[in-house]
Enzyme design. Sequence first.
Site, PDB file in Angstrom:
ATOM      1  CG  LEU A 116      18.593  31.672 -55.461  1.00 43.97           C
ATOM      2  CD1 LEU A 116      17.558  30.302 -55.606  1.00 43.97           C
ATOM      3  CD2 LEU A 116      18.255  32.497 -56.760  1.00 43.97           C
ATOM      4  CG  ASP A 117      16.183  38.069 -52.720  1.00 42.23           C
ATOM      5  OD1 ASP A 117      17.134  38.335 -52.383  1.00 42.23           O
ATOM      6  OD2 ASP A 117      15.213  38.537 -53.835  1.00 42.23           O
ATOM      7  NE  ARG A 118      13.441  34.619 -44.480  1.00 43.42           N
ATOM      8  CZ  ARG A 118      13.577  34.021 -43.503  1.00 43.42           C
ATOM      9  NH1 ARG A 118      13.195  32.780 -43.061  1.00 43.42           N
ATOM     10  NH2 ARG A 118      14.299  34.613 -42.347  1.00 43.42           N
ATOM     11  CB  THR A 155      13.730  33.946 -55.112  1.00 47.35           C
ATOM     12  OG1 THR A 155      13.566  35.302 -55.021  1.00 47.35           O
ATOM     13  CG2 THR A 155      13.924  33.234 -56.222  1.00 47.35           C
ATOM     14  NE  ARG A 159      12.057  40.982 -54.429  1.00 47.87           N
ATOM     15  CZ  ARG A 159      12.171  40.940 -53.088  1.00 47.87           C
ATOM     16  NH1 ARG A 159      13.363  40.058 -52.813  1.00 47.87           N
ATOM     17  NH2 ARG A 159      11.450  41.564 -52.275  1.00 47.87           N
TER      18      ARG A 159
END
Length: 315
Positions: free
Chosen positions: A150-152, A154, A251
């Site tokens: 997961l993105d930082r 998110t 996104r």
Amino acid sequence: MNRSKKPMNKKPMNPKSNPSPIKLYTVKEPSELLNFLITTLSNQGRNSIKSILSRGQVSVNNKVVTVYNHPLQPGQTVSIRKDRAPEAPPMIGLTILHEDEDVVVIQKDSGLLSVASDQAHEDELTAYRQLTAHVRIGNPKNRIFVVHRLDRDTSGVMLFAKSEHVQQTLQNAWQDTVKERTYVALVEGMVKKQEGTISSWLKESATLKMYSSPYPNDGQHAVTHYKVIQSNRNFSLLEVHLETGRKNQIRVHMQDIGHPIAGDKKYGSTTKPINRLGLHARVLSFIHPRSGELLRFETEIPKSFINPSRVAPPQ
């Protein structure tokens, strides 16, 4: 009258005569670990038993287990140490939802890196580093393997493996193994179409930014389904289902339909109403690689997503 006192013969204490600091119990029937301990340690309260578990004093077949719902099978040995096992530092920015011999499922907070990136400082806190310390409480040779990221910024549910074999099994059959990946996204503007599907071919630019190619079959095919949960003229809250799992897929796709995710300056957002990225991985459901059981983990929608406090000025 004087009474002579006979000298007392004091025997030196023999450490070996002390009772063992470890108690062993054999599992007779299937159960979850916490329930087994409550039944076995009937003279101790529930909170006391939970503390024993969280301090790493309980092992199953010589492996330290701290998860309450760890499944037990007949014939397994549960050992309880009187003294505390070495403790890992408290976890920051994550909560363990499930752990067994093969996988660890966590809920990650926004702001915590999943794994160290090329740009990250070598000592920066990550979910991967903290979980590695956690599994090494009982055995310093234990390891953690990344299954997906997961993105930082998110938040939400993430899955890690405890062996390279399990990691490869999950990754190689990801599309068949994962039965549900649901996100909630707080996006800018009122999304008028109540539900829809976005399909495109994603590519990565030289600046490491993902984008949808205008040409068919040019890049990785990405499919995103969405449904409006609630909306007003400033923001919409969407339930988003991933049919494919590409880098930054949601996104990019939200930007493509003109409703970038709130706080996502990289992909077109001009607002920051909740001081974080408006994206949360709410549900993860997958088939367990060993047992074949379908596991499903669902988390709450962040409260700030439901009532964004204010609209920040354009950045």
